[in-house]
Scaffold this motif. Structure first.
Motif, PDB file in Angstrom:
ATOM      1  N   MET A  14     -66.965  35.601  49.653  1.00  0.00           N
ATOM      2  CA  MET A  14     -65.897  35.070  50.490  1.00  0.00           C
ATOM      3  C   MET A  14     -66.278  33.672  50.967  1.00  0.00           C
ATOM      4  SD  MET A  14     -64.056  37.853  50.455  1.00  0.00           S
ATOM      5  CE  MET A  14     -62.820  37.773  51.752  1.00  0.00           C
ATOM      6  N   SER A  15     -65.282  32.800  51.095  1.00  0.00           N
ATOM      7  CA  SER A  15     -65.546  31.425  51.509  1.00  0.00           C
ATOM      8  C   SER A  15     -65.847  31.345  53.006  1.00  0.00           C
ATOM      9  CB  SER A  15     -64.339  30.534  51.197  1.00  0.00           C
ATOM     10  OG  SER A  15     -63.249  30.849  52.069  1.00  0.00           O
ATOM     11  N   LEU A  16     -66.306  30.189  53.453  1.00  0.00           N
ATOM     12  CA  LEU A  16     -66.672  29.986  54.849  1.00  0.00           C
ATOM     13  C   LEU A  16     -65.527  30.334  55.802  1.00  0.00           C
ATOM     14  CD1 LEU A  16     -68.448  28.912  57.160  1.00  0.00           C
ATOM     15  CD2 LEU A  16     -67.669  26.601  56.575  1.00  0.00           C
ATOM     16  N   HIS A  17     -64.329  29.844  55.525  1.00  0.00           N
ATOM     17  CA  HIS A  17     -63.198  30.087  56.424  1.00  0.00           C
ATOM     18  C   HIS A  17     -62.769  31.558  56.404  1.00  0.00           C
ATOM     19  CE1 HIS A  17     -62.878  25.664  56.265  1.00  0.00           C
ATOM     20  NE2 HIS A  17     -62.388  25.804  57.481  1.00  0.00           N
ATOM     21  N   GLU A  18     -62.845  32.178  55.245  1.00  0.00           N
ATOM     22  CA  GLU A  18     -62.512  33.604  55.160  1.00  0.00           C
ATOM     23  C   GLU A  18     -63.504  34.428  55.973  1.00  0.00           C
ATOM     24  OE1 GLU A  18     -60.508  34.397  50.875  1.00  0.00           O
ATOM     25  OE2 GLU A  18     -62.564  33.687  50.797  1.00  0.00           O
TER      26      GLU A  18
END
Length: 421
Positions: free
Chosen positions: A305-309
């Motif tokens: 999962m990405s940083l913002h997710e």
């Protein structure tokens, strides 16, 4: 007019003035009495207090729970005063979708930790039957049943919420795009393909188990793995972060506790360590490491999962007060001063437990200041644990993704803009 008549008239005027005066004083006192909690004010307050809260119900599997699930629960809660959530049993998931990645007790921990949830019903049925709907209305005092705008079809082709719609007690929310449990598994499969191509034979055994010796074809123009799984791309917005944020600051004398990590594939182990960390103070600040930091410390195939997710998943947790989006690897003296951190904590169960043996210990400063503490992790679960579960039952998840991938594909092909959150 005689003197007797004048005296009588004066007496009448005096009597009228006296009555009027008494009425004015009485009304004034009544107003004061009411506003100060007298019987009239109490009746008015009780009337407001006794107004029946609107109770809404939403159910789901909540398998590999992510920020999309949390956003759905946030939207559902906004449609009422109290949100009751049904968590589908393992047996029901197996019968309707295939094996769940996370067992019921872990899914219950996850749902209970979402800050918009007021009550949880364990082992809820996958479909809203007439019998269960009556139970919701009669025993749980549910006013409305909520679901997203994506169709939920049973194996026999019928609508899982048909009875609720027929009863006129159904409300719909907007689906959160960019992620789904199927999508997350698809990302893992895609990562496997990339690692299998780029890694040496000795360092890709886990990923080779994932792909089971078969390469995955990926068409980046449409974001689809050959198995039928659509790999979505999350587009972060400032509004979504604000919606998830508590919007409150710590008090001047608050004891601020800091914990950091990747928090990839946010799971029950994360929730439980955050709960313990929050118990150590008045305000919990969570540092979320950048994608680059996670890749450098966990390997090129991470994070999933990405940083913002990952930040949204952590923000949705009721034990968390604030997050640092893109926290540094090392906890510096300046950082401790800037955020007025009283205590830095770390769990015993983590991907990296040898940090104190490293040359550049990320917690060297808080240790030297005597404000570092190791917490015993309640659950022995890491992100790798979740990945290995999928590896061990790869064939079943591959079939599940192929089945779900078709409905995902149809949704995106026929998708139109829908206003809402």
């Amino acid at each position: 007019m005689g003197s007797n008549s004048v005296e009588l008239l004066s007496e009448k005027h005096a009597a009228v003035k006296w009555v009027v005066g008494v009425m004015i004083v009485g009304v004034s006192l009544l107003g004061l009495y009411s506003s100060s909690g007298g019987p009239f004010g109490l009746w008015s307050n009780n009337r407001r207090r006794n107004k029946k809260p609107i109770r809404v119900y939403m159910d789901g599997c909540f398998d590999m729970m992510h920020y999309g699930h949390c956003n759905a629960l946030r939207q559902a809660r906004a449609l009422g005063d109290q949100l009751i959530v049904g968590v589908v049993s393992d047996d029901e998931i197996i019968a309707n979708k295939g094996p769940p990645v996370t067992p019921l007790h872990e899914r219950l921990i996850m749902v209970n930790a979402v800050k918009w949830v007021d009550e949880v019903i364990p082992e809820a049925p996958y479909a809203i039957t007439e019998e269960f709907m009556k139970k919701l209305f009669d025993e749980y005092n549910i006013d409305y049943i909520i679901h997203g705008d994506d169709p939920c079809v049973l194996p026999d082709g019928t609508d899982a919420y048909a009875h609720a719609k027929k009863a006129g007690r159904y409300k719909q929310i907007k689906r959160t795009e960019g992620v789904s449990s199927t999508d997350i598994v698809g990302r893992m499969l895609l990562c496997v393909r990339e690692r299998t191509i780029t890694d040496s034979h000795n360092h890709s055994s886990l990923q080779r188990q994932f792909s089971n010796g078969r390469g995955q074809k990926f068409d980046d123009s449409v974001g689809v793995v050959s198995s039928g799984t659509r790999v979505s791309h999350f587009l972060p917005t400032s509004r979504r972060i604000v919606q998830f944020s508590n919007g409150r600051s710590p008090g001047p004398d608050a004891r601020i506790v800091y914990i950091d990590g990747a928090f990839d594939l946010f799971h029950a182990g994360h929730v439980e360590i955050l709960r313990l960390a929050r118990d150590r103070g008045d305000f919990l600040l969570v540092g979320i490491h950048t994608d680059q930091t996670v890749s450098a410390t966990r390997g090129l195939h991470r994070p999933i999962m990405s940083l913002h997710e990952r930040s949204l998943s952590v923000l949705a947790c009721r034990y968390v007060d604030e997050v640092i989006i893109g926290a540094p690897w090392e906890v510096s003296k300046d950082m401790i001063t800037t955020f007025n951190i009283s205590l830095v904590v770390h769990g015993t169960t983590a991907e990296n437990t040898d940090f104190q043996k490293e040359q550049s210990n990320p917690y060297a400063v808080p240790i030297s200041l005597g404000i570092f503490q190791i917490l015993d992790s309640p659950l022995d679960i890491t992100t790798t644990t979740i990945i290995r579960r999928i590896v061990s039952n790869h064939e079943a998840y591959q079939k599940r993704n192929e089945k779900k991938g078709e409905s995902e594909k149809k949704y995106y092909e026929s998708k139109t803009h829908v206003s809402g959150d």
